[in-house]
Design an enzyme around this catalytic site. Structure first.
Site, PDB file in Angstrom:
ATOM      1  CB  VAL A   1      -0.980   0.021   1.195  1.00  0.00           C
ATOM      2  CG1 VAL A   1      -2.047  -1.056   1.049  1.00  0.00           C
ATOM      3  CG2 VAL A   1      -0.250  -0.123   2.512  1.00  0.00           C
ATOM      4  CB  SER A   2       0.596   4.451  -1.702  1.00  0.00           C
ATOM      5  OG  SER A   2       0.481   3.792  -2.935  1.00  0.00           O
ATOM      6  CB  SER A   3       0.381   6.266   2.790  1.00  0.00           C
ATOM      7  OG  SER A   3      -1.009   6.053   2.884  1.00  0.00           O
TER       8      SER A   3
ATOM      9  CD  GLN B   1      -3.037   3.983   0.213  1.00  0.00           C
ATOM     10  OE1 GLN B   1      -2.134   3.226  -0.103  1.00  0.00           O
ATOM     11  NE2 GLN B   1      -3.614   4.801  -0.644  1.00  0.00           N
TER      12      GLN B   1
END
Length: 198
Positions: free
Chosen positions: A9-11, A14
């Protein structure tokens, strides 16, 4: 042969739960699932590196979709080559059955997989660029509406001007000024420049 899964996931905010549910349907155990919470712009990710270190020939790596592997067109192509050609592992992209290197290991199967990979990795990077452009447009629109970004500006007391004059005459130290104003030295010098510019 061992089976692994890679989840990204990007962050930190998330949630990776949806991806975990899907990869676990293939019988992947928790200890064989590698999760990164990081942007897909490059492959300098701790858990991805650890996964690569574990891979042996004929091992399988499951990933839900190609954009979970990454969002950089050239790097996706490069990592795909490293995983499948150098490390001799297989990759199974769960939402795209054509991207399963265990199937059709003949010339036509390889050609089709490479073609699909190029299209999907291009789409992944294109979507990343579109997300960044939407963010930029959103920030510009918010600024046009007067929305302020960053930390709120520190309020300076009314006696700031008199404190500057005392400091300039060496009557008080800078430490006294920043303590009286409850600001850092960096803020003091920034405000001092603004004061002098006036």
């Amino acid at each position: 042969m061992c089976e692994y899964a890679y989840v990204r996931v990007s962050s930190l905010e998330q949630n990776e739960e949806r991806q975990l549910i899907e990869v676990k349907k293939n019988g992947i155990t928790d200890e064989n699932i590698f999760v990164d919470k990081q942007s897909g712009k490059d492959f300098d990710r701790p858990m991805y590196r650890r996964l690569k270190e574990k891979l042996q020939p004929n091992d399988v790596v499951y990933v839900l979709s190609i954009d979970r592997l990454g969002r950089n067109y050239e790097e996706i192509q490069n990592q795909w080559r490293i995983l499948t050609k150098e490390l001799k592992a297989d990759i199974c992209v769960l939402d795209m059955s054509l991207l399963d290197t265990r199937r059709d290991k003949n010339l036509l199967g390889t050609f089709v997989a490479d073609l699909v990979l190029q299209i999907l990795s291009f789409t992944a990077e294109n979507e990343r660029n579109a997300i960044r452009e939407r963010q930029r447009q959103g920030i510009a629109a918010a600024k046009a509406r007067g929305v302020k970004f960053g930390r709120p500006r520190k309020k300076i007391p009314d006696e700031f001007e008199s404190l500057i004059l005392k400091w300039e005459k060496n009557m008080i130290s800078i430490n006294t000024v920043v303590e009286e104003c409850n600001i850092s030295k960096a803020t003091f010098y920034r405000r001092l420049r603004e004061y002098r510019d006036k």
